[in-house]
Design a protein around this motif. Structure first.
Motif, PDB file in Angstrom:
ATOM      1  N   ALA A 384      86.541  26.249 -14.369  1.00 41.35           N
ATOM      2  CA  ALA A 384      85.703  25.370 -15.171  1.00 41.35           C
ATOM      3  C   ALA A 384      84.398  26.086 -15.505  1.00 41.35           C
ATOM      4  N   GLY A 385      83.622  25.460 -16.411  1.00 38.40           N
ATOM      5  CA  GLY A 385      82.384  26.054 -16.888  1.00 38.40           C
ATOM      6  C   GLY A 385      81.340  26.334 -15.828  1.00 38.40           C
ATOM      7  N   PRO A 386      81.073  25.415 -14.876  1.00 35.01           N
ATOM      8  CA  PRO A 386      80.032  25.687 -13.875  1.00 35.01           C
ATOM      9  C   PRO A 386      80.263  26.980 -13.094  1.00 35.01           C
ATOM     10  N   GLN A 387      81.508  27.241 -12.722  1.00 33.71           N
ATOM     11  CA  GLN A 387      81.812  28.471 -11.990  1.00 33.71           C
ATOM     12  C   GLN A 387      81.608  29.703 -12.878  1.00 33.71           C
ATOM     13  N   MET A 388      81.945  29.567 -14.155  1.00 35.25           N
ATOM     14  CA  MET A 388      81.764  30.685 -15.080  1.00 35.25           C
ATOM     15  C   MET A 388      80.282  31.003 -15.272  1.00 35.25           C
ATOM     16  N   LEU A 389      79.441  29.968 -15.391  1.00 37.50           N
ATOM     17  CA  LEU A 389      77.992  30.185 -15.556  1.00 37.50           C
ATOM     18  C   LEU A 389      77.382  30.812 -14.316  1.00 37.50           C
ATOM     19  N   GLN A 390      77.897  30.466 -13.136  1.00 38.65           N
ATOM     20  CA  GLN A 390      77.402  31.081 -11.906  1.00 38.65           C
ATOM     21  C   GLN A 390      77.709  32.577 -11.904  1.00 38.65           C
ATOM     22  N   ALA A 391      78.910  32.932 -12.337  1.00 42.64           N
ATOM     23  CA  ALA A 391      79.272  34.354 -12.409  1.00 42.64           C
ATOM     24  C   ALA A 391      78.416  35.082 -13.426  1.00 42.64           C
ATOM     25  N   LEU A 392      78.082  34.428 -14.533  1.00 45.53           N
ATOM     26  CA  LEU A 392      77.217  35.030 -15.544  1.00 45.53           C
ATOM     27  C   LEU A 392      75.844  35.314 -14.955  1.00 45.53           C
ATOM     28  N   ASN A 393      75.339  34.376 -14.186  1.00 44.45           N
ATOM     29  CA  ASN A 393      74.022  34.532 -13.570  1.00 44.45           C
ATOM     30  C   ASN A 393      74.007  35.641 -12.535  1.00 44.45           C
ATOM     31  N   ASN A 394      75.150  35.870 -11.881  1.00 49.09           N
ATOM     32  CA  ASN A 394      75.241  36.904 -10.844  1.00 49.09           C
ATOM     33  C   ASN A 394      75.564  38.275 -11.415  1.00 49.09           C
ATOM     34  N   ASN A 395      75.561  38.393 -12.748  1.00 50.17           N
ATOM     35  CA  ASN A 395      75.878  39.665 -13.398  1.00 50.17           C
ATOM     36  C   ASN A 395      77.303  40.116 -13.082  1.00 50.17           C
ATOM     37  N   ILE A 397      79.956  38.752 -14.972  1.00 50.08           N
ATOM     38  CA  ILE A 397      80.581  38.757 -16.292  1.00 50.08           C
ATOM     39  C   ILE A 397      79.481  38.837 -17.342  1.00 50.08           C
ATOM     40  N   ASP A 398      79.873  39.144 -18.587  1.00 46.03           N
ATOM     41  CA  ASP A 398      78.913  39.312 -19.673  1.00 46.03           C
ATOM     42  C   ASP A 398      79.027  38.239 -20.750  1.00 46.03           C
ATOM     43  N   PHE A 399      80.189  37.602 -20.849  1.00 42.96           N
ATOM     44  CA  PHE A 399      80.462  36.703 -21.962  1.00 42.96           C
ATOM     45  C   PHE A 399      81.486  35.672 -21.496  1.00 42.96           C
ATOM     46  N   GLY A 400      81.372  34.444 -22.016  1.00 38.43           N
ATOM     47  CA  GLY A 400      82.351  33.434 -21.620  1.00 38.43           C
ATOM     48  C   GLY A 400      82.241  32.196 -22.480  1.00 38.43           C
ATOM     49  N   THR A 401      83.059  31.214 -22.163  1.00 34.76           N
ATOM     50  CA  THR A 401      83.081  29.965 -22.925  1.00 34.76           C
ATOM     51  C   THR A 401      82.953  28.780 -21.981  1.00 34.76           C
ATOM     52  N   ARG A 413      68.332  26.337 -13.696  1.00 32.79           N
ATOM     53  CA  ARG A 413      68.299  27.178 -12.496  1.00 32.79           C
ATOM     54  C   ARG A 413      67.934  28.615 -12.855  1.00 32.79           C
ATOM     55  N   ASP A 414      67.282  28.775 -14.018  1.00 29.25           N
ATOM     56  CA  ASP A 414      66.789  30.087 -14.470  1.00 29.25           C
ATOM     57  C   ASP A 414      67.901  31.085 -14.748  1.00 29.25           C
ATOM     58  N   ASN A 415      69.064  30.598 -15.161  1.00 33.17           N
ATOM     59  CA  ASN A 415      70.146  31.485 -15.590  1.00 33.17           C
ATOM     60  C   ASN A 415      69.797  32.034 -16.965  1.00 33.17           C
ATOM     61  N   SER A 416      69.691  33.359 -17.079  1.00 34.10           N
ATOM     62  CA  SER A 416      69.263  34.000 -18.321  1.00 34.10           C
ATOM     63  C   SER A 416      70.451  34.160 -19.264  1.00 34.10           C
ATOM     64  N   LEU A 417      70.718  33.112 -20.027  1.00 30.21           N
ATOM     65  CA  LEU A 417      71.874  33.112 -20.918  1.00 30.21           C
ATOM     66  C   LEU A 417      71.444  32.954 -22.370  1.00 30.21           C
ATOM     67  N   ARG A 534      75.357  36.888 -21.450  1.00 30.51           N
ATOM     68  CA  ARG A 534      74.225  37.245 -20.592  1.00 30.51           C
ATOM     69  C   ARG A 534      73.155  37.885 -21.473  1.00 30.51           C
ATOM     70  N   ARG A 535      71.906  37.403 -21.338  1.00 33.76           N
ATOM     71  CA  ARG A 535      70.841  37.798 -22.262  1.00 33.76           C
ATOM     72  C   ARG A 535      70.670  39.315 -22.357  1.00 33.76           C
ATOM     73  N   GLN A 536      70.577  39.980 -21.216  1.00 32.50           N
ATOM     74  CA  GLN A 536      70.307  41.418 -21.266  1.00 32.50           C
ATOM     75  C   GLN A 536      71.509  42.204 -21.779  1.00 32.50           C
TER      76      GLN A 536
END
Length: 640
Positions: A384-395, A397-401, A413-417, A534-536
């Motif tokens: 699901a999306g929440p788990q994907m966003l957590q992985a994005l925040n932890n660097n 993954i780079d891209f997702g839906t 939670r200061d996720n730089s997306l 991921r922003r960067q």
């Protein structure tokens, strides 16, 4: 196995085992179930529950091996508001959720020694203490523990406490492996054939005599789970009434005569992969091996590591790289803006198996298009999306839906997306469902009801809207936070009164006839789909992001024009009927679009509402997180 929906088992080993269970079931004794992976330990636990005086109360199962070290105590015993970063409200744990019923602690041997001490006290005192609290809470829960490992050996290795073992070992049952009760194979096979034919909407299937003979001779290293998965696949792919041996995927078991040949075959395969994918082979094969091991062991990390011949620590390192779990290390500092991007680049995509990204992965379009540009594409699946966003925040993954709500929670939670693109609304693709026989007919009847949902997901936003429409506050209902799950079992029906679902399982649930839709997102939520980067990563790989968006646009056109073919591609991946997937795909337009002011405002409305309810830790400005295709930079949107 062993419940009313499966025929009586006839093997003497099974009958002796069931006789033992029938003696244990009516009691409140703690039971320890020992058995190989896939042998049906959870089914046995459910049997004990349903034949006990607690059968009217919840049955809940938690996999101790899947609990993260830092949050395991809070997951089991609950936490108070402010107990740790991100604890925005008090939350009960598994023990409180199972009040009056039964709690299965699966893979009990995976608990840390510190948690084993606290669990022992809970079993002795029948009370828990939430993280961040000093107040003991009495609990009335029957505990059943399960393991595939030798706990006595674990005690000798000082990995398991001896006092906890004796406390759990009051009533121990050893579950025979399937190869030790072969006379049950025909009954189990017939059951699974009927089950999946009905679930997939296909005509009934039966085994050819030679197929059954082959099954009786096979050693079944994966036990009943392997048998079930094999027949599920056979029903899904078979076009004929009779299933032949060639349609079953028996695992190749090495013998002394074949080991040399296996080595030659592996060398040939490696040579072929090096020729086709030079420079990318290591990550591709490592990803495939880990994914296969996790699937074969039902995502048990210790068992998967043993299967691969590596340590659990090494496996977790690889899982963190793939975005499956949170990395234990802090992300290394990223290059400064004037630092050029590396020549060899990666694109790590987080995806769910449904929708544009699922079809894009199945068709391998990106891999072919990036083959000559030095971009290595890696895929990581998320439930699901929440788990994907957590992985994005932890660097990781780079891209997702994801849907509408997860990126809002992530930003708080200061996720730089960055929001990259979106797809049109699909309000009927999210809904609240109840059992067909439920007395809940209207949302006004939800007060005091238990509602299961995946926290921070799109259906969380839908529930907020439903409750507001009914004049209710989230505190007026009992929210049970659970991972996405389908099909629902009889025990799930006891754990909650209603479930928040989204496609494609929503469409499949509707077609099953067992569940009824009480309310959809229509008139309540838009249910947009967003592509997030991921922003960067986007700052240094603007061309890669733009190429992916272009591929998604083309994939969306393919889905909308050739829906049946797209559903067939997804059917084997998801194990759902093609008709259910066609229905789910038809509920939305898959045309990927650039972000615009209207959809940004819709996201801002969601963010403001969640913040007003106290569900977000800080206000969110969505307009500061928009990706621009030409520059890859963000700019503030002007107020309209």
């Amino acid at each position: 196995m062993l419940n009313s929906s499966i025929p009586v088992l006839i093997d003497p080993a099974s009958q002796a085992f069931q006789s033992l269970l029938d003696r244990f079931a009516p009691t409140d004794a703690t039971v320890l179930i020992v058995g190989e992976t896939g042998s049906g330990k959870e089914v046995v636990a459910r049997y004990l529950h349903h034949h006990s005086q607690r059968s009217h109360a919840p049955f809940l199962a938690v996999n101790c091996g899947a609990l993260t070290e830092s949050l395991a105590e809070a997951e089991l015993f609950g936490h108070e508001k402010g107990a740790f970063t991100g604890a925005m409200q008090a939350q009960p744990g598994w023990f409180e959720a199972a009040e009056g019923g039964t709690l299965l602690l699966d893979e009990i041997g995976e608990l840390s020694l510190a948690l084993q001490v606290k669990l022992l006290r809970v079993l002795q005192e029948r009370e828990i203490t939430r993280v961040g609290s000093r107040r003991a809470i009495k609990v009335n829960v029957r505990v059943i523990a399960a393991t595939h490992v030798d706990l006595e050996q674990a005690i000798r290795e000082r990995r398991f406490r001896e006092d906890l073992f004796y406390r759990l070992n009051i009533a121990a049952v050893h579950l025979p492996a399937l190869r030790q009760r072969r006379q049950d194979i025909p009954q189990l096979a017939e059951h699974f054939l009927q089950l999946y034919a009905k679930r997939l909407g296909k005509p009934s299937r039966r085994l050819a005599p030679e197929t059954l003979a082959a099954m009786m001779d096979y050693p079944w290293p994966g036990n009943i789970r392997e048998l079930e998965n094999m027949l599920h696949t056979a029903v899904l792919l078979s076009q004929d009434e009779i299933i032949t041996p060639s349609q079953l995927r028996f695992a190749s078991l090495p013998t002394a005569a074949t080991e040399n040949q296996d080595g030659d075959d592996l060398a040939a395969f490696m040579h072929q992969q090096l020729s086709l994918h030079g420079g990318q082979v290591y990550d591709r094969i490592m990803h495939a091996m880990i994914q296969a091991a996790m699937m074969q062991t039902d995502h048990n990390q210790s068992q998967a590591a043993a299967l691969l011949g590596i340590s659990r620590h090494s496996l977790r390192t690889q899982l963190a790289h793939l975005g499956v779990i949170k990395s234990r290390r802090k992300t290394a500092s990223l290059p400064q803006p004037n630092t050029p991007a590396p020549r060899e680049r990666e694109l790590r995509i987080g995806y769910q198996r449904f929708g544009n990204l699922g079809v894009l992965k199945a068709r391998q379009t990106l891999e072919r298009e990036f083959a000559d540009s030095g971009v290595n594409v890696l895929w990581s699946e998320f439930p699901a999306g929440p788990q994907m966003l957590q992985a994005l925040n932890n660097n990781d993954i780079d891209f997702g839906t994801t849907g509408e709500a997860p990126p809002v929670f992530a930003q708080s939670r200061d996720n730089s997306l960055l929001y990259v693109a979106w797809e049109p609304p699909a309000p009927r693709s999210v809904a609240m469902v109840v059992p067909e026989e439920s007395d809940i007919r209207h949302i006004s009847q939800l007060r005091g009801k238990r509602i299961a949902l995946n926290k921070g997901s799109n259906v969380h936003w839908l529930l907020v809207q439903i409750l507001e429409e009914a004049g209710l506050h989230p505190d007026d209902v009992k929210i049970v936070y659970t991972p996405p799950k389908y099909p629902l079992t009889p025990s799930d029906y006891l754990a909650a009164d209603a479930w928040m679902m989204w496609d494609p399982v929503l469409s499949d649930a509707e077609r099953s006839g067992h569940l009824r839709v009480v309310a959809t997102g229509e008139g309540r939520v838009n249910n947009h789909q967003f592509y997030i980067a991921r922003r960067q990563y986007a700052q240094y790989n603007d061309d890669v992001i733009a190429h992916v968006v272009d591929a998604l646009v083309r994939t969306g056109k393919f889905i909308d024009r050739q829906r049946h073919e797209a559903a067939q591609l997804l059917s084997s991946e998801l194990g759902l009927a093609t008709a259910s997937l066609e229905c789910a795909l038809a509920r939305r337009s898959h045309q990927t679009r650039e972000m615009d002011l209207k959809v940004i405002r819709a996201q801002q409305t969601i963010a403001d509402r969640f913040y007003a309810l106290g569900l977000l830790s800080r206000p969110v400005a969505v307009r500061e997180a928009i990706w621009y295709a030409k520059t890859g930079q963000t700019e503030p949107w002007m107020a309209a």
